[in-house]
Design an enzyme around this catalytic site. Structure first.
Site, mmCIF file in Angstrom:
data_model
loop_
_atom_site.group_PDB
_atom_site.id
_atom_site.type_symbol
_atom_site.label_atom_id
_atom_site.label_comp_id
_atom_site.label_asym_id
_atom_site.label_seq_id
_atom_site.Cartn_x
_atom_site.Cartn_y
_atom_site.Cartn_z
ATOM 1 N N ASP A 33 -25.713 29.426 38.105
ATOM 2 C CA ASP A 33 -25.169 29.575 39.366
ATOM 3 C C ASP A 33 -26.346 29.108 40.278
ATOM 4 O O ASP A 33 -27.431 28.957 39.786
ATOM 5 C CB ASP A 33 -24.603 31.068 39.775
ATOM 6 C CG ASP A 33 -24.059 31.274 40.911
ATOM 7 O OD1 ASP A 33 -23.542 30.148 41.437
ATOM 8 O OD2 ASP A 33 -23.915 32.257 41.524
ATOM 9 N N THR B 46 -26.650 30.105 43.677
ATOM 10 C CA THR B 46 -27.250 31.051 44.639
ATOM 11 C C THR B 46 -27.943 32.210 43.544
ATOM 12 O O THR B 46 -27.255 32.790 42.914
ATOM 13 C CB THR B 46 -26.312 31.783 45.539
ATOM 14 O OG1 THR B 46 -25.514 30.696 46.255
ATOM 15 C CG2 THR B 46 -26.880 32.648 46.358
ATOM 16 N N ASP C 88 -25.467 36.543 39.251
ATOM 17 C CA ASP C 88 -25.741 37.652 39.997
ATOM 18 C C ASP C 88 -24.817 38.223 40.590
ATOM 19 O O ASP C 88 -25.104 39.322 41.141
ATOM 20 C CB ASP C 88 -27.199 37.420 40.845
ATOM 21 C CG ASP C 88 -26.919 36.545 41.870
ATOM 22 O OD1 ASP C 88 -25.830 35.804 42.041
ATOM 23 O OD2 ASP C 88 -27.734 36.466 42.886
#
Length: 791
Positions: free
Chosen positions: A305, A307, A540
């Site tokens: 990912d 971010t 996350d």
């Protein structure tokens, strides 16, 4: 307000009192499921002492001790050594895992005495009021008391991927997690009564289950067991049916049986994994499932990912750009939206910090952010209904505002659109046509270690796929700044095909994908796996949960949502993407080194079984029986210096080779030819110098010594092959073992203790000649095996 509603609000606000909590604890109504990630100390001791191999060696040791030849029972020390080393290493790993598990565990927010506080899961009691928001895991079963657009994902329990809207009075199950909205529920089933308690307890256990390596070793041991039965029976018959005295026959029988058992292979496998856990623990890496270390060693695709992985998880508002409604102050609307969300995400937190105080508008409807729809919003009565989200989702293609957002995003910035909604946010067709009011530009800082990490994966032949819910152009800009190959052609996931085969093809060609929904992330992982890739997924956020669960290895950030940490096999507690190469490297070290030492142990097993058969066949068919060439003390010292000590060192050495499948086939292709050659060469040397008949003690000792020289030389040569490619310490290890082995035949004290007599020059030359021929054949077999393995 009706009385029932007032009671409900009071209950949610206050929660239990301290006295009520104490009463429930006294009654045993606690969430007493142990959050175990490791076995208890007693289990560790029992599993390392009460093993099948220890039992075999104990029986053989009793037999030897009954003969009075205590020195021939040296192999019994392996019982103590195996048990002690295994116990010490597992206890170290247990301490590391338990300590990290406390740091990384899910901590629900519970209301007691009117105050909300974080508690450990085990501290939750029946009737506690638990608050939840996006990304929170449902830790115990319960009944919803209050819900503000609360959506719960139960896919981990039911397989249903669509979130379920939860209203007051409805049930929630432990093991599910919140994807949008917020609320509170009362705990109704805690401890072992909770739906997911057994699953959670089993999933957190310190285990090597579902490990290809472990399965391969078990397969090998199963085959060896089948070989041991006839070889052992033949050896017993041969030794006990001859003319030897019973003590001598028993010594020969035990000497034949002891080396057949690969006693250190399972031990070193457990030790290597345990040491891996300790090493990773020092880097703040929590390994929830040990096979994950092995899985990362095999990974050839990492889905990351943007971010929180390539960029920092925090953001800063760079600019609020009005779009032509002079009667609206965008900052006031943004402040009201931030205040209306009880659990704001990172974007809203940055907006709240940059905007003036909230104007105090009363929210009449709230639509919390959802990864699936890519927007959030709130209705404020006379002040209107407002949305904040992705411009390319809320605006039609071709609109100038969307084009401007694309232009800004091309510089690696995150752009959100503030707009008026045409319909109420609680309407099924919400938000309807959106009137653009302002663009909110957010800056994200690229992690300082991201470039180095991507370079490592590129050097190791591991492909990195950036899969993000953000705008594809913005994600591509970040990837280009990190010089990720393929970043110049980002792909909008909304254009991807749904067919798994076609999707796999697009994923093979592309590198950067934006506007990916949670369901698409999961489909992408499955598509890559369908092409034979071993996939690691990092994330996350709550939108990463399904993909993390389905990936071969799920890696969550410690600061990520509780749901991601609960399903991931590995949690990076320091939130550092740069830790991942260390985890991959550790996995490769473990797998590569276990394969190395497996070659040593199985070569010994092969030549031991064959020697027992070769020695036993003559007596079985009526020919003169030949005594077994070696004493138990002989095979013990061979095991020490050609396998045991060097294998322990090699199992902990650096190793960066990417692990491959086919472990069993590769090891057997190497071990069987070497074992056959060693057995044949040793027996040939023995027969050439043995006088035949009832040889005297001196002649038998010289013949045994001759066979032992051949065996030791060839076993050391196999060690030298396994240690390749050489470094200074590997060369030193082989040289040290060769020197110590040579001294055994030279020093008077060792010659006397181990009954060695190399004084006959002709016998020694015969041994060296057989060893030389064996070296040529072993090298040839190793070369052929290597060519077959490389195909």
């Amino acid at each position: 307000m009706p009385g029932d509603a007032r009671l409900l609000v009071d209950e949610v606000t206050a929660g239990l009192t301290a006295a009520e909590v104490a009463e429930r604890v006294a009654e045993g109504r606690t969430n007493d499921v142990p959050a175990r990630v490791s076995r208890s100390t007693g289990e560790i001791v029992r599993s390392n002492v009460l093993t099948r191999i220890n039992a075999i060696f104990a029986v053989l040791a009793v037999i030897i001790f009954s003969t009075g030849y205590l020195l021939d029972g040296l192999f019994a020390g392996l019982i103590v050594a195996n048990s002690a080393v295994g116990i010490i290493q597992e206890l170290r790993a247990k301490r590391t895992l338990d300590r990290l598990a406390i740091v990384g565990q899910v901590r629900p927010r519970v209301r007691r005495d009117g105050v909300s506080r974080e508690l450990a899961p085990a501290e939750v009691v029946a009737d506690d009021v638990v608050e939840v928001g996006p990304g929170d895991q449902i830790v115990v079963d319960g009944t919803v008391l209050a819900a503000d657009a609360l959506e719960v994902d139960e896919s981990l329990l039911t397989g249903e991927s669509d979130p379920v809207v939860k209203n007051p009075g409805e049930e929630v199950m432990s093991g599910s997690f919140v994807v949008a909205g917020s609320g509170a529920y009362r705990a109704t089933k805690v401890g072992r009564e909770a739906y997911a308690a057994k699953l959670a307890e089993e999933a957190g256990r310190f285990t090597l289950a579902d490990s290809e390596l472990r399965a391969g070793i078990n397969t090998i041991l199963k085959v060896i067991t089948y070989l041991l039965i006839p070889a052992g029976a033949l050896s017993i018959y041969n030794q006990l049916s001859g003319s030897q005295a019973l003590p001598e026959a028993l010594r020969g029988m035990v000497a034949a049986l002891v080396p057949m058992v690969p006693e250190g292979l399972i031990l070193l496998t457990s030790v290597a994994f345990a040491v891996g856990v300790v090493r990773l623990g020092r880097r703040q890496c929590l390994v929830n499932e040990l096979p994950a270390i092995e899985g990362l060693a095999r990974v050839d695709v990492v889905c990351a990912d943007k971010t929180g992985t390539l960029t920092e998880n925090t953001m800063r508002v760079s600019e609020v750009r009005p779009l032509g409604e002079p009667d609206v102050v965008p900052e006031l609307v943004l402040a009201a939206l931030a205040a209306a969300d009880p659990r704001p995400n990172a974007s809203l937190l940055a907006i709240a910090q940059a905007c003036p105080p909230a104007p105090g508008w009363t929210a009449t409807a709230v639509a919390p952010f959802s990864s699936a729809r890519k927007w959030s919003g709130a209705g404020f009565g006379e002040h209107g209904d407002w949305v904040l989200g992705a411009p390319d989702v809320l605006l039609a293609a071709g609109s100038p505002e969307r084009a401007e957002a694309e232009r800004i995003g091309a510089h690696g910035l995150r752009v959100l659109l503030l707009g008026r909604a045409a319909t109420g946010l609680d309407a099924p067709e919400a938000p309807g046509e959106v009137t653009p009011v302002a663009l909110v530009v957010l800056e994200q800082t690229i992690r300082g270690d991201a470039r180095e990490t991507l370079d490592y994966f590129a050097a190791q032949g591991v492909a990195v796929k950036v899969i993000s819910g953000d705008n594809a152009v913005s994600v591509g800009a970040v990837a280009r700044a990190l010089s990720l190959p393929g970043a110049e052609a980002p792909v909008d996931a909304r254009t991807l095909p749904e067919d798994p085969g076609a999707l796999a093809g697009e994923l093979e060609r592309g590198t950067v994908f934006g506007r990916v929904t949670p369901a698409q992330k999961r489909a992408m992982v499955a598509a890559l796996q369908s092409r034979g890739h071993t996939v690691a997924m990092t994330g996350d956020g709550v939108n990463d949960v399904l993909a993390l669960k389905d990936a071969d290895v799920g890696v969550a950030m410690g600061a990520g949502s509780p749901a991601t940490r609960s399903v991931a096999q590995i949690v990076l507690l320091d939130n550092a993407f740069a830790t991942l190469p260390q985890v991959v490297s550790e996995g490769r070290r473990v797998i590569g080194n276990i394969e190395r030492v497996a070659n040593l142990f199985l070569t010994k097993t092969v030549y031991s079984v064959l020697l027992a058969i070769i020695v036993g066949v003559p007596g079985l068919i009526g020919l003169a029986a030949v005594p077994y060439p070696f004493l138990p003390r002989h095979v013990t010292i061979v095991g020490w210096f050609t396998i045991g000590l060097p294998a322990f060192v090699l199992s902990l050495a650096p190793n960066n080779d990417r692990a491959r499948g086919g472990f069993v086939g590769r090891v057997l292709r190497m071990a069987i030819p070497a074992g056959v050659v060693i057995a044949a060469a040793s027996f040939t040397a023995y027969v050439l110098v043995h006088p035949g008949g009832a040889a005297g003690e001196s002649a038998q000792v010289q013949a045994s010594t001759t066979a032992l020289i051949t065996l030791m030389a060839l076993a050391l040569w196999v060690l030298g092959i396994v240690a390749r490619p050489y470094t200074w310490w590997k060369a030193g290890l082989v040289a040290t073992m060769a020197l110590v082995s040579g001294l055994m035949f030279v020093l008077p004290v060792t010659r006397r203790l181990f009954l060695l007599d190399p004084g006959n020059t002709g016998h020694t030359l015969t041994a060296l000649g057989c060893a030389a021929a064996g070296v040529v054949l072993i090298e040839l077999g190793w070369w052929i095996g290597g060519r077959l393995t490389a195909r």
